[in-house]
Design a protein around this motif. Structure first.
Motif, PDB file in Angstrom:
ATOM      1  N   ILE A  58       0.818  -1.221   0.000  1.00 40.22           N
ATOM      2  CA  ILE A  58       0.000   0.000   0.000  1.00 40.22           C
ATOM      3  C   ILE A  58       0.851   1.270   0.000  1.00 40.22           C
ATOM      4  CG2 ILE A  58      -0.224   0.192   2.524  1.00 40.22           C
ATOM      5  CD1 ILE A  58      -3.215   0.881   2.056  1.00 40.22           C
ATOM      6  N   HIS A  59       2.168   1.147   0.225  1.00 40.32           N
ATOM      7  CA  HIS A  59       2.961   2.376   0.344  1.00 40.32           C
ATOM      8  C   HIS A  59       4.439   2.072   0.113  1.00 40.32           C
ATOM      9  CE1 HIS A  59       3.209   6.573   2.077  1.00 40.32           C
ATOM     10  NE2 HIS A  59       4.487   6.209   2.063  1.00 40.32           N
ATOM     11  N   SER A  60       4.944   2.359  -1.085  1.00 40.73           N
ATOM     12  CA  SER A  60       6.341   2.058  -1.397  1.00 40.73           C
ATOM     13  C   SER A  60       6.817   2.997  -2.499  1.00 40.73           C
ATOM     14  CB  SER A  60       6.441   0.596  -1.847  1.00 40.73           C
ATOM     15  OG  SER A  60       7.734   0.312  -2.312  1.00 40.73           O
ATOM     16  N   HIS A  61       7.880   3.746  -2.216  1.00 43.22           N
ATOM     17  CA  HIS A  61       8.363   4.738  -3.195  1.00 43.22           C
ATOM     18  C   HIS A  61       9.220   4.056  -4.253  1.00 43.22           C
ATOM     19  CE1 HIS A  61       6.837   8.023  -0.698  1.00 43.22           C
ATOM     20  NE2 HIS A  61       7.160   7.236   0.307  1.00 43.22           N
ATOM     21  N   ILE A  62       8.609   3.781  -5.401  1.00 45.86           N
ATOM     22  CA  ILE A  62       9.306   2.999  -6.432  1.00 45.86           C
ATOM     23  C   ILE A  62       9.512   3.751  -7.745  1.00 45.86           C
ATOM     24  CG2 ILE A  62       8.617   0.712  -5.561  1.00 45.86           C
ATOM     25  CD1 ILE A  62       6.412   0.751  -7.820  1.00 45.86           C
ATOM     26  N   GLU A 117       2.776   3.537  -5.540  1.00 41.03           N
ATOM     27  CA  GLU A 117       3.728   4.643  -5.369  1.00 41.03           C
ATOM     28  C   GLU A 117       2.938   5.785  -4.727  1.00 41.03           C
ATOM     29  OE1 GLU A 117       6.966   6.018  -5.746  1.00 41.03           O
ATOM     30  OE2 GLU A 117       5.799   7.694  -4.993  1.00 41.03           O
ATOM     31  N   PRO A 118       3.255   6.144  -3.479  1.00 47.48           N
ATOM     32  CA  PRO A 118       2.353   7.012  -2.719  1.00 47.48           C
ATOM     33  C   PRO A 118       2.656   8.502  -2.780  1.00 47.48           C
ATOM     34  CG  PRO A 118       3.976   6.069  -1.269  1.00 47.48           C
ATOM     35  CD  PRO A 118       4.328   5.601  -2.653  1.00 47.48           C
ATOM     36  N   ALA A 119       3.528   8.964  -3.683  1.00 44.45           N
ATOM     37  CA  ALA A 119       3.806  10.407  -3.696  1.00 44.45           C
ATOM     38  C   ALA A 119       4.177  10.857  -5.106  1.00 44.45           C
ATOM     39  CB  ALA A 119       4.931  10.741  -2.718  1.00 44.45           C
ATOM     40  N   THR A 270      -0.333   6.889   7.186  1.00 42.60           N
ATOM     41  CA  THR A 270       0.728   6.017   6.680  1.00 42.60           C
ATOM     42  C   THR A 270       1.997   6.029   7.529  1.00 42.60           C
ATOM     43  OG1 THR A 270       1.854   5.328   4.659  1.00 42.60           O
ATOM     44  CG2 THR A 270       1.758   7.696   5.071  1.00 42.60           C
ATOM     45  N   HIS A 271       2.824   4.998   7.334  1.00 38.83           N
ATOM     46  CA  HIS A 271       4.069   4.746   8.092  1.00 38.83           C
ATOM     47  C   HIS A 271       3.961   5.290   9.523  1.00 38.83           C
ATOM     48  CE1 HIS A 271       4.922   8.734   6.350  1.00 38.83           C
ATOM     49  NE2 HIS A 271       4.989   8.207   5.164  1.00 38.83           N
ATOM     50  N   CYS A 272       2.992   4.704  10.248  1.00 40.02           N
ATOM     51  CA  CYS A 272       2.589   5.204  11.565  1.00 40.02           C
ATOM     52  C   CYS A 272       3.755   5.219  12.561  1.00 40.02           C
ATOM     53  CB  CYS A 272       1.446   4.329  12.076  1.00 40.02           C
ATOM     54  SG  CYS A 272       0.603   5.033  13.491  1.00 40.02           S
ATOM     55  N   THR A 395       7.575  -0.726   5.042  1.00 41.52           N
ATOM     56  CA  THR A 395       8.741  -0.047   5.615  1.00 41.52           C
ATOM     57  C   THR A 395       8.774   1.392   5.129  1.00 41.52           C
ATOM     58  OG1 THR A 395      10.141  -0.674   3.742  1.00 41.52           O
ATOM     59  CG2 THR A 395      10.186  -2.133   5.665  1.00 41.52           C
ATOM     60  N   ASP A 396       7.703   1.811   4.405  1.00 42.07           N
ATOM     61  CA  ASP A 396       7.762   3.084   3.712  1.00 42.07           C
ATOM     62  C   ASP A 396       8.993   3.046   2.787  1.00 42.07           C
ATOM     63  OD1 ASP A 396       7.272   5.687   2.917  1.00 42.07           O
ATOM     64  OD2 ASP A 396       8.153   6.604   4.696  1.00 42.07           O
ATOM     65  N   HIS A 397       9.174   1.916   2.124  1.00 39.09           N
ATOM     66  CA  HIS A 397      10.351   1.698   1.262  1.00 39.09           C
ATOM     67  C   HIS A 397      10.687   2.949   0.482  1.00 39.09           C
ATOM     68  CE1 HIS A 397      12.902   0.044  -1.937  1.00 39.09           C
ATOM     69  NE2 HIS A 397      12.151   0.740  -2.767  1.00 39.09           N
ATOM     70  N   PRO A 398      11.912   3.404   0.440  1.00 39.42           N
ATOM     71  CA  PRO A 398      13.078   2.824   1.129  1.00 39.42           C
ATOM     72  C   PRO A 398      13.356   3.475   2.486  1.00 39.42           C
ATOM     73  CG  PRO A 398      13.802   4.435  -0.501  1.00 39.42           C
ATOM     74  CD  PRO A 398      12.293   4.462  -0.520  1.00 39.42           C
ATOM     75  N   ASN A 399      12.407   4.235   3.025  1.00 40.52           N
ATOM     76  CA  ASN A 399      12.713   5.054   4.203  1.00 40.52           C
ATOM     77  C   ASN A 399      13.086   4.258   5.455  1.00 40.52           C
ATOM     78  OD1 ASN A 399      12.429   7.775   3.205  1.00 40.52           O
ATOM     79  ND2 ASN A 399      10.300   7.251   2.829  1.00 40.52           N
ATOM     80  N   GLY A 400      12.255   3.272   5.832  1.00 45.55           N
ATOM     81  CA  GLY A 400      12.590   2.461   6.998  1.00 45.55           C
ATOM     82  C   GLY A 400      13.558   1.339   6.640  1.00 45.55           C
TER      83      GLY A 400
HETATM   84 ZN   LIG Z   1       6.208   7.379   2.150  1.00 46.74          ZN
END
Ligand SMILES: [Zn+2]
Length: 573
Positions: A58-62, A117-119, A270-272, A395-400
């Motif tokens: 549901i949330h991954s920056h790709i 891709e959430p952004a 997201t990414h609580c 993980t909020d990929h790749p953030n976490g």
């Molecule tokens: Zn994010």
């Protein structure tokens, strides 16, 4: 090749259809789940292995401009992880920000078939979709960023929700987007003036609206448009000690929004983990997860994803539309966290009239107290929130950390012994003293993992054609070589690291962790319900003000059909 497969004797998990670990045959005919086998179907026998619907992230920056900026500014990220070409797959590089082809392959090997891709900055939609076109196998959706947009803030200031609905619907069509994304509402616009927002009632400079008004206005319009997903929010004050109070405040302000017919929740937060911090500074930093979980356990209008951090082998590349947060992180990490010496780099981005962004490399060190506490908080959230339909794995990929670490997270969630080993031997003692993780006995079941990685995200995103194995669902399936009667941490991590089979639209794309085919996936879009004349009136007004907002011509803004040769419109019916 008719994309028809009969899968025999698997142990099926299909939570949306209330099937939990039953031995069953599954049939796919021409790419979709069918009641009976196709006479010419390929037959595979998976005796005793487990069958899940295809994974949904549901949330991954790709994909998109900041992801690509992340690739460009960290060559050290690629040289540690080169991937050679095979007969069926292209070469590429990892590590924390893989090249597009590798992104598709790696998700497929983990059994994932849909990724969000959430952004997506509106004006950079072309770039995002160009990268989607070279990200194979998986289906993709992109969330346009609305939380600091000048048109949005003006409509909200004037309480003109009709025009706001017209604008959102037009943008979703023009950028081929899926849902309303909000990042640090108001804070990113203030960042253009070197400032941020401190509370939900702070003011956005020159617009005289507050973060609270932006959230309420967009949530209201989300329901007017009856979009399949709720608003998808990256909260204010992300990453700062004490921010769990702002999260609760955000949850409470959403209590008064009425959900439209399709779903119960009006907010996906997201990414609580990054917004579940207690303490007043980095010295007394501790977990606020108990309070967050208590609230979520007693309310039904919110869903969250974890934003788990992992201790990866190298620094990760953090990236977000929250420009002021990356500036803060750049300072925090520059002072204290360069054990791995990824180099002190920082990118700040600004998209005229729409949003900002920032990127910083960051190394999560298990021996550093704050990082160990962050690790524990993500797990606390997943284990203290009783209902797995309310929290999803990310993980909020790749953030976490890169998404390739998901199997390790599943292991931590399912196996208390592995957690104890981490707490006793691997991470700073602060994780035990400043969180409640040591006291948590719960071990998630395979069914609960299936909900957190498949059925839950599908429901939350309003994607009714996937996340389950009912008749007519798309033929996306992952099969893992794991004995559900004899589970242990090692086997769990191993099985989820490489799927036995991943099947996409009825076609085998992975077998025993190897890529067998790489078809291009579908782009998922939603537009919302809007009256034709509301849309036309809104566009008339937008055109009048276009030149006050933009350096590009109105006619060049809509990306057209070229970038989405394979698309599916997912309206909420
Ligand atoms: Zn994010």
């Amino acid at each position: 090749m008719n994309n028809s497969i009969s899968i025999k004797n698997g142990i099926v998990y299909d939570p949306l259809n209330k099937i939990e670990g039953e031995k069953k045959n599954i049939y796919i005919t021409n790419g979709a789940i069918s009641e009976k086998p196709h006479p010419d179907a390929k037959i595979i026998n998976v005796d005793g292995m487990i069958i899940f619907p295809g994974g949904i992230d549901i949330h991954s920056h790709i994909a998109g401009p900041k992801v690509n900026a992340g690739r460009a500014f960290r060559p050290e990220d690629h040289i540690i992880d080169p991937i050679p070409k095979t007969k069926k797959s292209r070469s590429g590089v990892g590590y924390s920000v893989p090249s597009t082809w590798i992104t598709g392959y790696r998700y497929a090997k983990l059994g994932y078939t849909t990724v969000v891709e959430p952004a997506m900055p509106l004006m950079e939609a072309r770039h995002t979709h160009e990268e989607f076109l070279s990200t194979p196998i998986i289906d993709k959706a992109a969330f346009p960023l609305f939380g600091n947009n000048w048109f949005v803030m003006e409509f909200i200031k004037n309480k003109d929700y009709d025009r706001l609905a017209g604008y959102i619907s037009w943008i979703l069509k023009a950028t081929k987007g899926y849902a309303i994304k909000i990042v640090n509402p108001g804070g990113v616009e203030n960042w253009a003036w070197g400032k941020n927002v401190d509370s939900l009632d702070d003011h956005v400079l020159h617009f005289e609206v507050s973060p609270r008004e932006i959230l309420e206005g967009l949530a209201k319009v989300n329901e007017i448009l009856e979009l399949p997903h709720s608003i998808h929010v990256h909260g204010n004050n992300l990453g700062h000690p004490g921010n769990y109070k702002y999260s609760l405040e955000t949850f409470k302000t959403m209590e008064k929004i009425n959900a439209s017919s399709g779903h119960n929740n009006v907010l996906h937060y997201t990414h609580c983990q990054f917004n579940a911090y207690d303490g007043s500074n980095w010295g007394d930093f501790c977990s606020g997860a108990t309070e967050i979980a208590k609230y979520i356990n007693s309310h039904n209008h919110i869903t969250v994803d974890m934003g788990q951090i992992v201790f990866a082998k190298a620094a990760t590349t953090t990236m977000t539309a929250d420009g002021p947060w990356e500036f803060a992180l750049h300072h925090i990490s520059g002072m204290s966290n360069w054990g791995a010496k990824p180099g002190v780099k920082w990118i700040n981005g600004q998209v005229e009239g729409e949003s900002g962004s920032g990127l910083v490399p960051y190394y999560f060190d298990p021996k550093i107290g704050v990082n160990a506490i962050q690790w524990a908080i993500g797990l606390e959230l997943a284990l203290l929130i009783n209902n797995p339909w309310k929290i999803y794995l990310s993980t909020d990929h790749p953030n976490g950390g890169p998404f390739i670490y998901y199997p390790k997270i599943v292991r931590w969630l399912m196996d208390k012994k592995t957690r104890e080993d981490m707490l006793n031997n691997q991470v700073s003692k602060k994780a035990s003293s400043n969180t409640t993780l040591t006291n948590i006995e719960r071990e998630l079941t395979l069914n609960e993992i299936c909900i957190m990685t498949r059925a839950g995200p599908a429901k939350c995103l309003g994607m009714k054609d996937r996340g389950h194995l009912g008749i007519g669902a798309i033929g996306d399936i992952s099969i893992f070589n794991l004995d559900n009667k004899n589970l242990n941490g090692h086997d769990i991590e191993k099985a989820f690291s490489n799927s036995e089979y991943t099947i996409k639209d009825g076609r085998i794309v992975v077998h025993k962790g190897e890529i067998k085919a790489s078809p291009i996936g579908t782009t998922l879009i939603s537009e919302g319900k809007i009256k034709e004349d509301t849309l036309n009136n809104t566009l008339k007004e937008i055109k009048q003000h276009w030149r006050d907002h933009y350096s590009i011509n109105f006619n060049n803004y809509d990306i057209g059909e070229y970038y989405t040769p394979k698309k599916k419109i997912m309206n909420n019916i």
